[in-house]
Design an enzyme around this catalytic site. Structure first.
Site, mmCIF file in Angstrom:
data_model
loop_
_atom_site.group_PDB
_atom_site.id
_atom_site.type_symbol
_atom_site.label_atom_id
_atom_site.label_comp_id
_atom_site.label_asym_id
_atom_site.label_seq_id
_atom_site.Cartn_x
_atom_site.Cartn_y
_atom_site.Cartn_z
ATOM 1 N N TYR A 33 -11.295 -12.307 -7.568
ATOM 2 C CA TYR A 33 -10.580 -12.250 -6.297
ATOM 3 C C TYR A 33 -10.138 -13.642 -5.863
ATOM 4 O O TYR A 33 -10.590 -14.658 -6.403
ATOM 5 C CB TYR A 33 -11.440 -11.600 -5.208
ATOM 6 C CG TYR A 33 -12.525 -12.494 -4.636
ATOM 7 C CD1 TYR A 33 -13.678 -12.774 -5.348
ATOM 8 C CD2 TYR A 33 -12.378 -13.079 -3.375
ATOM 9 C CE1 TYR A 33 -14.664 -13.598 -4.816
ATOM 10 C CE2 TYR A 33 -13.356 -13.904 -2.838
ATOM 11 C CZ TYR A 33 -14.501 -14.160 -3.569
ATOM 12 O OH TYR A 33 -15.469 -14.980 -3.052
ATOM 13 N N ARG A 52 -6.217 -20.976 -10.159
ATOM 14 C CA ARG A 52 -7.628 -20.547 -10.215
ATOM 15 C C ARG A 52 -7.731 -19.069 -10.605
ATOM 16 O O ARG A 52 -8.606 -18.687 -11.386
ATOM 17 C CB ARG A 52 -8.306 -20.819 -8.868
ATOM 18 C CG ARG A 52 -9.801 -20.573 -8.912
ATOM 19 C CD ARG A 52 -10.487 -21.072 -7.664
ATOM 20 N NE ARG A 52 -10.129 -20.291 -6.486
ATOM 21 C CZ ARG A 52 -10.566 -20.542 -5.255
ATOM 22 N NH1 ARG A 52 -11.384 -21.563 -5.043
ATOM 23 N NH2 ARG A 52 -10.205 -19.801 -4.236
ATOM 24 N N ARG A 100 -17.474 5.294 -17.531
ATOM 25 C CA ARG A 100 -18.442 4.198 -17.434
ATOM 26 C C ARG A 100 -19.035 3.835 -18.793
ATOM 27 O O ARG A 100 -19.626 4.677 -19.470
ATOM 28 C CB ARG A 100 -19.561 4.568 -16.463
ATOM 29 C CG ARG A 100 -20.493 3.392 -16.182
ATOM 30 C CD ARG A 100 -21.555 3.715 -15.158
ATOM 31 N NE ARG A 100 -22.402 2.549 -14.921
ATOM 32 C CZ ARG A 100 -23.411 2.192 -15.716
ATOM 33 N NH1 ARG A 100 -23.724 2.912 -16.771
ATOM 34 N NH2 ARG A 100 -24.114 1.103 -15.454
ATOM 35 N N HIS A 102 -20.456 -0.131 -20.550
ATOM 36 C CA HIS A 102 -20.489 -1.580 -20.308
ATOM 37 C C HIS A 102 -19.350 -2.293 -21.026
ATOM 38 O O HIS A 102 -18.681 -3.145 -20.458
ATOM 39 C CB HIS A 102 -21.837 -2.164 -20.734
ATOM 40 C CG HIS A 102 -22.947 -1.835 -19.788
ATOM 41 N ND1 HIS A 102 -23.385 -0.548 -19.582
ATOM 42 C CD2 HIS A 102 -23.691 -2.615 -18.974
ATOM 43 C CE1 HIS A 102 -24.365 -0.549 -18.689
ATOM 44 N NE2 HIS A 102 -24.570 -1.799 -18.299
ATOM 45 N N LYS A 147 -14.300 -16.915 -10.141
ATOM 46 C CA LYS A 147 -14.306 -16.327 -8.792
ATOM 47 C C LYS A 147 -14.406 -14.806 -8.918
ATOM 48 O O LYS A 147 -13.452 -14.056 -8.669
ATOM 49 C CB LYS A 147 -13.066 -16.764 -8.000
ATOM 50 C CG LYS A 147 -13.240 -16.537 -6.486
ATOM 51 C CD LYS A 147 -12.296 -17.398 -5.705
ATOM 52 C CE LYS A 147 -12.293 -17.095 -4.225
ATOM 53 N NZ LYS A 147 -13.556 -17.316 -3.541
ATOM 54 N N GLU A 180 -23.921 -25.100 -3.834
ATOM 55 C CA GLU A 180 -22.849 -24.907 -2.856
ATOM 56 C C GLU A 180 -23.323 -23.915 -1.816
ATOM 57 O O GLU A 180 -24.445 -23.397 -1.901
ATOM 58 C CB GLU A 180 -21.566 -24.411 -3.543
ATOM 59 C CG GLU A 180 -21.741 -23.063 -4.227
ATOM 60 C CD GLU A 180 -20.495 -22.556 -4.949
ATOM 61 O OE1 GLU A 180 -19.376 -22.964 -4.602
ATOM 62 O OE2 GLU A 180 -20.656 -21.725 -5.857
ATOM 63 N N LEU A 204 -17.981 -23.081 -7.451
ATOM 64 C CA LEU A 204 -16.573 -22.695 -7.447
ATOM 65 C C LEU A 204 -15.711 -23.941 -7.225
ATOM 66 O O LEU A 204 -16.059 -24.810 -6.418
ATOM 67 C CB LEU A 204 -16.312 -21.682 -6.328
ATOM 68 C CG LEU A 204 -14.885 -21.154 -6.320
ATOM 69 C CD1 LEU A 204 -14.679 -20.160 -7.464
ATOM 70 C CD2 LEU A 204 -14.561 -20.486 -4.999
HETATM 71 N N1 PDD Z 1 -14.956 -18.263 -0.322
HETATM 72 N N2 PDD Z 1 -17.813 -21.520 -2.910
HETATM 73 C C1 PDD Z 1 -17.878 -20.179 -2.872
HETATM 74 C C2 PDD Z 1 -19.034 -19.496 -3.514
HETATM 75 C C3 PDD Z 1 -16.843 -19.455 -2.243
HETATM 76 O O1 PDD Z 1 -16.898 -18.108 -2.212
HETATM 77 C C4 PDD Z 1 -15.775 -20.147 -1.639
HETATM 78 C C5 PDD Z 1 -14.640 -19.419 -0.975
HETATM 79 C C6 PDD Z 1 -15.772 -21.551 -1.683
HETATM 80 C C7 PDD Z 1 -14.646 -22.364 -1.089
HETATM 81 O O2 PDD Z 1 -13.456 -22.173 -1.809
HETATM 82 P P1 PDD Z 1 -12.016 -22.298 -1.125
HETATM 83 O O3 PDD Z 1 -11.925 -23.660 -0.570
HETATM 84 O O4 PDD Z 1 -11.079 -22.063 -2.256
HETATM 85 O O5 PDD Z 1 -11.935 -21.228 -0.058
HETATM 86 C C8 PDD Z 1 -16.795 -22.199 -2.345
HETATM 87 C C9 PDD Z 1 -13.909 -17.418 0.208
HETATM 88 C C10 PDD Z 1 -13.221 -18.005 1.390
HETATM 89 C C11 PDD Z 1 -14.485 -16.031 0.459
HETATM 90 O O6 PDD Z 1 -15.220 -15.566 -0.414
HETATM 91 O O7 PDD Z 1 -14.188 -15.420 1.471
#
Ligand code: PDD
Length: 285
Positions: A33, A52, A100, A102, A147, A180, A204
């Site tokens: 996403y 990304r 379904r 895997h 992501k 993070e 991320l």
């Molecule tokens: N989240 N780290 C994680 C685990 C994240 O899910 C996100 C973003 C970030 C920051 O990334 P960015 O600057 O590209 O938004 C760091 C989004 C906003 C979300 O899941 O809603």
């Protein structure tokens, strides 16, 4: 006004939008996403989000479901139909639906879902006072550079923060170092230098992180991309977090430690001011 979602080729009323029960995103979290900021009706930093997205999809062997140009025109339409001036666009690509199993079939057709909604920038009160974060072990898998929609570790961490009355949980690796936040990147300021974890499978590659690094370079603020421990963060002069929705948000408490003076610090303020300037320039461009 009723909201509209894009689901696998159709624009449908949001409350009736649905996917198949054997969508692999639903059953296996087999999907990717993006969350893109919509500012003045336009998408901020879109090329970085596309880069990304393409990378994440590539890492799990899902083909781009359509060209960037085609995705962009669906995004335009979703933003327009929802009349979002300032807010966020959510885009999800799953491996599609199949009985379904895997292992996946190579002929699975990816399913694209998009939604958009209005959202205000971070509250002035939070920016002025700073927010609290707590820390907890990072319980996620080992490819957090992808992501993926598999966010259970993030969800559990965020809920823990919510219950503790904190804004965010900073997740901590086995060596006691911050990876993070559950939906944000983590930063500290030590002796005038900003410190954030280097890119790698543990975090991320935040789009806001990249923009803030650009801003820091422009302002000639020294940057150390290195891991930092929870203790170092508690003793730091300043701390902050970044994301598409949080921008640059000062952190003034970490667990029971007060960061610096307990008020947002000057370097954080300069970074935020200049990040906002990038947004203003984008709006005027
Ligand atoms: N989240 N780290 C994680 C685990 C994240 O899910 C996100 C973003 C970030 C920051 O990334 P960015 O600057 O590209 O938004 C760091 C989004 C906003 C979300 O899941 O809603």
């Amino acid at each position: 006004m009723s909201r509209i979602a894009y689901v696998d080729g159709r624009y449908v009323p949001h409350r009736r939008a649905s996917i198949h029960i054997e969508d692999r995103g639903f059953q296996f979290a087999d999907g990717i996403y993006e969350v893109v900021a919509v500012i003045g009706g336009r998408r901020f930093d879109e090329p970085r989000h596309f880069d990304r997205l393409e990378r994440s999809l590539g890492e799990i062997d899902i083909a781009m479901p359509m060209s960037r140009a085609a995705l962009a025109s669906v995004m335009d339409e979703v933003v327009r139909r929802n009349r979002v001036d300032n807010g966020i666009l959510y885009l999800q690509v799953t491996r599609g639906s199949a009985p379904r199993d895997h292992a996946w079939r190579d002929d699975a057709a990816p399913v694209v879902v998009m939604t958009a909604r209005r959202q205000l920038p971070p509250r002035a009160a939070a920016v002025e006072a700073g927010v609290a974060v707590i820390t907890a072990p990072d319980q996620r898998w080992r490819r957090n550079d992808i992501k993926s929609v598999a966010l259970l570790g993030n969800v559990l961490g965020k809920q823990k923060a919510r219950r503790a009355g904190a804004y965010e949980t900073w997740m901590v690796d086995d060596a006691g170092r911050v990876t993070e936040g559950t939906s944000t990147n983590a930063w500290i300021v030590v002796g005038g230098r900003i410190v954030t974890r280097p890119l790698g499978p543990e975090i991320l590659d935040g789009i806001t992180r990249a923009a803030v690094l650009d801003v820091a370079r422009e302002l000639q603020i020294a940057v150390d991309e290195r891991p930092f421990s929870v203790d170092e963060a508690g003793a730091a002069d300043e701390a902050f977090l970044t994301s598409t929705t949080a921008y640059v948000l000062p952190v003034t408490r970490i667990d029971d430690m007060t960061v610096g003076t307990g008020k947002p610090g000057p370097i954080t303020a300069r970074l935020l001011e200049n990040y906002r300037r990038l947004i203003d320039e984008f709006v005027k461009s």
